[in-house]
Design a protein around this motif. Structure first.
Motif, mmCIF file in Angstrom:
data_model
loop_
_atom_site.group_PDB
_atom_site.id
_atom_site.type_symbol
_atom_site.label_atom_id
_atom_site.label_comp_id
_atom_site.label_asym_id
_atom_site.label_seq_id
_atom_site.Cartn_x
_atom_site.Cartn_y
_atom_site.Cartn_z
ATOM 1 N N TYR A 163 0.934 -1.218 0.008
ATOM 2 C CA TYR A 163 0.157 0.012 0.116
ATOM 3 C C TYR A 163 0.685 1.124 -0.221
ATOM 4 O O TYR A 163 1.781 1.214 0.864
ATOM 5 N N VAL A 164 0.294 2.428 -0.363
ATOM 6 C CA VAL A 164 1.013 3.141 -0.409
ATOM 7 C C VAL A 164 0.303 4.125 0.333
ATOM 8 O O VAL A 164 -0.884 4.259 0.337
ATOM 9 N N ALA A 165 0.718 5.184 2.082
ATOM 10 C CA ALA A 165 0.145 5.685 2.485
ATOM 11 C C ALA A 165 0.146 6.926 2.904
ATOM 12 O O ALA A 165 1.688 6.967 3.104
ATOM 13 N N HIS A 166 -0.286 8.074 2.746
ATOM 14 C CA HIS A 166 -0.563 9.458 2.764
ATOM 15 C C HIS A 166 -0.372 9.211 4.546
ATOM 16 O O HIS A 166 -1.704 9.416 5.034
ATOM 17 N N VAL A 202 2.844 -6.390 8.884
ATOM 18 C CA VAL A 202 3.132 -5.066 9.068
ATOM 19 C C VAL A 202 4.940 -4.954 8.461
ATOM 20 O O VAL A 202 5.300 -4.934 10.051
ATOM 21 N N SER A 203 4.766 -4.765 7.160
ATOM 22 C CA SER A 203 6.269 -3.676 7.624
ATOM 23 C C SER A 203 6.263 -2.745 6.418
ATOM 24 O O SER A 203 5.449 -2.220 6.313
ATOM 25 N N ILE A 235 3.894 0.783 2.482
ATOM 26 C CA ILE A 235 3.349 -0.519 3.510
ATOM 27 C C ILE A 235 3.369 -1.611 2.479
ATOM 28 O O ILE A 235 2.507 -2.098 2.083
ATOM 29 N N VAL A 236 3.875 -3.107 3.536
ATOM 30 C CA VAL A 236 3.729 -4.635 3.169
ATOM 31 C C VAL A 236 3.105 -4.763 4.370
ATOM 32 O O VAL A 236 4.112 -5.260 4.850
ATOM 33 N N LEU A 257 -3.929 0.884 -2.137
ATOM 34 C CA LEU A 257 -4.054 -0.561 -2.517
ATOM 35 C C LEU A 257 -2.349 0.006 -3.720
ATOM 36 O O LEU A 257 -3.148 0.202 -4.650
ATOM 37 N N ALA A 258 -1.456 -0.840 -3.657
ATOM 38 C CA ALA A 258 -0.553 -0.814 -5.023
ATOM 39 C C ALA A 258 -0.646 -2.123 -5.283
ATOM 40 O O ALA A 258 -0.152 -2.046 -6.956
#
Length: 83
Positions: free
Chosen positions: A6-9, A28-29, A41-42, A69-70
């Motif tokens: 994921y990309v999170a702002h 979560v990493s 976030i992976v 979600l990327a």
């Protein structure tokens, strides 16, 4: 097994709290950008149910303003059944 990224702002005022919260979760990493306003976030989960739970957890973390979600890969869907 499901792996997702994921990309999170992140809210600029809460980057340290968000990173500490995410670092405590075993599935979560978290990889912050140099400016700490974006995190990659992976997640690594054992099945779809756990994946759904972890996604709900991410959506509930105070300080994540936008979560996208990327990438997602599910071993069950990509299992090679050839002998």
């Amino acid at each position: 097994m499901t792996i997702a990224s994921y990309v999170a702002h992140i809210d600029q005022q809460k980057t340290c709290q968000v990173q500490a919260e995410l670092d405590r979760h075993p599935s979560v990493s978290c990889f912050p950008s140099a400016e700490h306003n974006l995190f990659v976030i992976v997640t690594d989960t054992v099945d779809r149910h756990q994946d759904k739970d972890v996604r709900g957890y991410l959506e509930s973390v105070d300080g994540i303003q936008c979560l996208s979600l990327a990438f997602a890969w599910n071993e069950e869907e990509h299992h090679d059944s050839t002998p």
